[in-house]
Design a protein around this motif. Structure first.
Motif, PDB file in Angstrom:
ATOM      1  N   TRP A  28       0.820  -1.212   0.000  1.00  0.00           N
ATOM      2  CA  TRP A  28       0.000   0.000   0.000  1.00  0.00           C
ATOM      3  C   TRP A  28       0.855   1.264   0.000  1.00  0.00           C
ATOM      4  O   TRP A  28       0.529   2.235  -0.687  1.00  0.00           O
ATOM      5  CB  TRP A  28      -0.982  -0.011   1.170  1.00  0.00           C
ATOM      6  CG  TRP A  28      -2.180  -0.816   0.809  1.00  0.00           C
ATOM      7  CD1 TRP A  28      -2.479  -2.088   1.191  1.00  0.00           C
ATOM      8  CD2 TRP A  28      -3.225  -0.419  -0.078  1.00  0.00           C
ATOM      9  NE1 TRP A  28      -3.649  -2.496   0.614  1.00  0.00           N
ATOM     10  CE2 TRP A  28      -4.132  -1.488  -0.171  1.00  0.00           C
ATOM     11  CE3 TRP A  28      -3.497   0.745  -0.782  1.00  0.00           C
ATOM     12  CZ2 TRP A  28      -5.281  -1.435  -0.948  1.00  0.00           C
ATOM     13  CZ3 TRP A  28      -4.646   0.810  -1.567  1.00  0.00           C
ATOM     14  CH2 TRP A  28      -5.515  -0.273  -1.640  1.00  0.00           C
ATOM     15  N   HIS A 148     -11.552  -2.505  -9.708  1.00  0.00           N
ATOM     16  CA  HIS A 148     -11.283  -2.507  -8.270  1.00  0.00           C
ATOM     17  C   HIS A 148     -10.863  -1.130  -7.738  1.00  0.00           C
ATOM     18  O   HIS A 148     -10.895  -0.885  -6.545  1.00  0.00           O
ATOM     19  CB  HIS A 148     -10.187  -3.528  -7.952  1.00  0.00           C
ATOM     20  CG  HIS A 148      -8.885  -3.185  -8.608  1.00  0.00           C
ATOM     21  ND1 HIS A 148      -8.691  -3.324  -9.957  1.00  0.00           N
ATOM     22  CD2 HIS A 148      -7.748  -2.674  -8.114  1.00  0.00           C
ATOM     23  CE1 HIS A 148      -7.472  -2.922 -10.266  1.00  0.00           C
ATOM     24  NE2 HIS A 148      -6.880  -2.514  -9.161  1.00  0.00           N
ATOM     25  N   MET A 152     -10.890   0.936  -3.843  1.00  0.00           N
ATOM     26  CA  MET A 152      -9.626   1.388  -3.267  1.00  0.00           C
ATOM     27  C   MET A 152      -9.662   2.892  -3.027  1.00  0.00           C
ATOM     28  O   MET A 152      -9.238   3.367  -1.968  1.00  0.00           O
ATOM     29  CB  MET A 152      -8.457   1.051  -4.206  1.00  0.00           C
ATOM     30  CG  MET A 152      -8.128  -0.417  -4.285  1.00  0.00           C
ATOM     31  SD  MET A 152      -6.913  -0.827  -5.572  1.00  0.00           S
ATOM     32  CE  MET A 152      -5.672   0.408  -5.395  1.00  0.00           C
TER      33      MET A 152
END
Length: 164
Positions: A28, A148, A152
């Motif tokens: 991340w 996706h 996020m």
């Protein structure tokens, strides 16, 4: 006494090294654009030496590792990756740096990739529907904003307290 919560003075943008227990956190941080060293099978002493030598902040779940001398470190308190990310973001006042995103696997800064160059490298549907691509010059992976990304982005907006 561990030198926690300090950013090395020689680096205006923090650089990190994550221990073996923090692979998802490292991913991340890389996606957010932060240079984050991560290697799953590395000895603590080697990781600590690398962090010292390269002026990186060591992110760890190991209290003993934070006690090493001359090491800038942060003891990560949670097992949850979102709480871990929140702790790092809040401690070091991080901001999103999407123009400087890094490869989530190898940590290399991504570079723009011409749409035509992706023709044989991505699925046909992706090539027809996406027009912005990035590439990792080290491992060759191609990245695009897939379905996706919306989820996020919503989580990151909450993390960074961004309101639409």
């Amino acid at each position: 006494m561990p030198e926690m919560h300090k950013q090395p003075s020689n680096s205006p943008v923090p650089r990190f090294a994550a221990d073996a227990m923090l692979g998802r956190l490292a991913t991340w941080l890389r996606l957010l654009g932060y240079d984050t060293f991560y290697q799953r099978d590395i000895e603590d002493s080697t990781l600590a030496a690398l962090a010292r030598r390269e002026g990186r902040i060591l992110l760890t779940r190991d209290l003993q590792l934070t006690k090493r001398r001359h090491l800038h470190s942060l003891l990560i308190e949670s097992d949850d990756v979102w709480e871990q990310l929140r702790q790092v973001v809040n401690t070091y006042h991080l901001r999103r740096r999407p123009q400087q995103a890094r490869c989530p696997r190898c940590n290399t800064p991504l570079r723009p990739l011409d749409h035509a160059a992706t023709r044989e490298r991505v699925p046909e549907y992706v090539w027809r529907t996406c027009h912005t691509f990035r590439e990792c010059p080290t491992c060759g992976r191609v990245f695009w904003r897939g379905t996706h990304v919306h989820d996020m982005e919503a989580r990151l907006a909450m993390l960074f307290d961004e309101h639409e």
